[in-house]
Design a protein around this motif. Sequence first.
Motif, PDB file in Angstrom:
ATOM      1  N   GLU A 174       0.843  -1.190   0.000  1.00  0.00           N
ATOM      2  CA  GLU A 174       0.000   0.000   0.000  1.00  0.00           C
ATOM      3  C   GLU A 174       0.878   1.238   0.000  1.00  0.00           C
ATOM      4  O   GLU A 174       1.667   1.458   0.926  1.00  0.00           O
ATOM      5  N   LEU A 175       0.740   2.038  -1.056  1.00  0.00           N
ATOM      6  CA  LEU A 175       1.492   3.279  -1.183  1.00  0.00           C
ATOM      7  C   LEU A 175       0.685   4.425  -0.599  1.00  0.00           C
ATOM      8  O   LEU A 175      -0.495   4.583  -0.907  1.00  0.00           O
ATOM      9  N   TYR A 223      10.462   3.729  -6.593  1.00  0.00           N
ATOM     10  CA  TYR A 223       9.312   4.581  -6.865  1.00  0.00           C
ATOM     11  C   TYR A 223       9.352   5.039  -8.324  1.00  0.00           C
ATOM     12  O   TYR A 223      10.431   5.339  -8.872  1.00  0.00           O
ATOM     13  N   ASP A 282       5.676   6.105 -14.735  1.00  0.00           N
ATOM     14  CA  ASP A 282       6.496   4.951 -15.149  1.00  0.00           C
ATOM     15  C   ASP A 282       7.978   5.260 -15.296  1.00  0.00           C
ATOM     16  O   ASP A 282       8.743   4.422 -15.781  1.00  0.00           O
ATOM     17  N   ALA A 339       1.100   9.985 -12.114  1.00  0.00           N
ATOM     18  CA  ALA A 339       0.711   8.721 -11.478  1.00  0.00           C
ATOM     19  C   ALA A 339       1.942   8.125 -10.820  1.00  0.00           C
ATOM     20  O   ALA A 339       2.987   7.945 -11.468  1.00  0.00           O
ATOM     21  N   LYS A 393       3.680   5.042  -8.394  1.00  0.00           N
ATOM     22  CA  LYS A 393       3.571   3.683  -7.861  1.00  0.00           C
ATOM     23  C   LYS A 393       4.899   3.295  -7.228  1.00  0.00           C
ATOM     24  O   LYS A 393       5.945   3.911  -7.494  1.00  0.00           O
ATOM     25  N   VAL A 397       7.394  -0.226  -6.211  1.00  0.00           N
ATOM     26  CA  VAL A 397       7.655  -1.624  -6.564  1.00  0.00           C
ATOM     27  C   VAL A 397       8.685  -2.186  -5.598  1.00  0.00           C
ATOM     28  O   VAL A 397       9.726  -1.563  -5.349  1.00  0.00           O
ATOM     29  N   ASN A 405       3.901  -4.750  -7.342  1.00  0.00           N
ATOM     30  CA  ASN A 405       3.464  -3.371  -7.562  1.00  0.00           C
ATOM     31  C   ASN A 405       2.479  -2.936  -6.492  1.00  0.00           C
ATOM     32  O   ASN A 405       1.602  -3.706  -6.086  1.00  0.00           O
ATOM     33  N   SER A 406       2.599  -1.697  -6.085  1.00  0.00           N
ATOM     34  CA  SER A 406       1.648  -1.118  -5.133  1.00  0.00           C
ATOM     35  C   SER A 406       0.435  -0.586  -5.884  1.00  0.00           C
ATOM     36  O   SER A 406       0.338  -0.673  -7.107  1.00  0.00           O
ATOM     37  N   ASN A 407      -0.479  -0.008  -5.146  1.00  0.00           N
ATOM     38  CA  ASN A 407      -1.547   0.800  -5.735  1.00  0.00           C
ATOM     39  C   ASN A 407      -0.944   2.048  -6.377  1.00  0.00           C
ATOM     40  O   ASN A 407       0.244   2.339  -6.201  1.00  0.00           O
ATOM     41  N   VAL A 408      -1.739   2.776  -7.132  1.00  0.00           N
ATOM     42  CA  VAL A 408      -1.269   3.991  -7.810  1.00  0.00           C
ATOM     43  C   VAL A 408      -1.897   5.225  -7.152  1.00  0.00           C
ATOM     44  O   VAL A 408      -3.113   5.255  -6.909  1.00  0.00           O
ATOM     45  N   ASN A 440      -2.540   9.353  -7.637  1.00  0.00           N
ATOM     46  CA  ASN A 440      -2.630  10.324  -8.721  1.00  0.00           C
ATOM     47  C   ASN A 440      -2.550  11.746  -8.168  1.00  0.00           C
ATOM     48  O   ASN A 440      -3.222  12.080  -7.174  1.00  0.00           O
TER      49      ASN A 440
END
Length: 434
Positions: A40-41, A77, A81, A98, A100, A102, A107-110, A112
Amino acid sequence: MKIYPYFKPLFLFAIIAVAVISCSKKEDPFVPADPGLTLELKSDAGTGELEVLSVDDVVVFTVLGSDGEDYSEMASYYINDEPISGRTHIFAETGTFAVKAVYDDINSNVLNFEVLAQTERALTIDAPRAMKNQTITFGLLDSDGNNEAADATFYVNGNAIAGFTFSSSSDGTFEVYAEYVVENEMYTTAPKNFSVYTPKRKVVIEDYTGTWCGFCPAVALAIDTAKVATNHISVVAIHETGASLPDPMHFERVQDLKDAFGIGGLPQARLNRKQKWLDPYNVNDVLAMAGTDTDLAIAIDSKITGANLTVDVKVVYASGSVTGDKIVVYLVESGIIYAQANYFNATSGHPLEGHGNPIPDFVHNDALRNSLSDIFGDAITETPAYAEFKKQYSLEIPAEYNVDNLAVVVMVVDSDNNAKNSQHAEVGENKTFE
């Protein structure tokens, strides 16, 4: 009346031999759900789905694991991308971003972010995909996060609306933008789209079957016909090993399902869990229900990281949840090649005439591999109208499964185990409410 052919011992041995040879790979019949690790980010800028920032704002990110560990310093982070250094970032330019995290290929949630200049405002829509007659609320945020919607004028499809809420009694796609004033100057936001839909019913077809069952292909053929006729169905093939012949797709708890739903000798098919679908499996029985209007919708978003599958399920009701409703989440696999007994081999004019008995290269689809929920469903907690009930499931995918052929089937059932609606999606697919 069906006449079962007489099998001599030698022929029975041949069926077993072909069945064993024709299996494309070793099948794992059942693997209990393993929660796996999820990330969870979070950020110190806020926890909403969209956070608004000013140019040069500094944001610090943290990552917490489902195992209770803090992975903030160990994670990498990415913003749009692109990798960044460390877990602190200065947003030096306007735009949308966006973010995220890793860790170990997970992968975590994104999160925004929208970075605004002093005169810019961020247009928000609380329900980008809303049900018919659902109230949609628009927001207008400044760079400090203040909502100035009350002082703006909103336009939907080019027409000014009163206030900052909107609802539609018709399905469709809509465009909204806002006009606002800053220091006596008029500004206009970029337009955004949203949609309104009426939930459509997806009929659950459960096919109780076995590779040893010579009449079972009749149900599979009827399902194939239904798939061509409508996409408003969700299919689950529940395999059972026979008394003398194995079935590599055997579902460990098939007997529990058979006992609950009154399943006797195979083939047996059920619509929406409890309604019998009888020979000759008339597709019109399915089409009479498929695609009709209903009052609840289901969304599925699944991801695979390494061997870990994460499935996020959402349910929304037009009138609020119903006491006793449950959610069932199944993992199914298609494209499994395995010999199938075929009692129609000598039936003149039948689609399977001359295909052999057994059919050595029969393609088995929608085979039930795992139940991520309880097989009869997990309770849906009390949820108001148009609010989302959310639940996440995780599973470590066995190496024997073909990930490219996996799909998730979700159904909402009532207290009597009747399926009220369903949804299906390929693994890795994000399928929204429909």
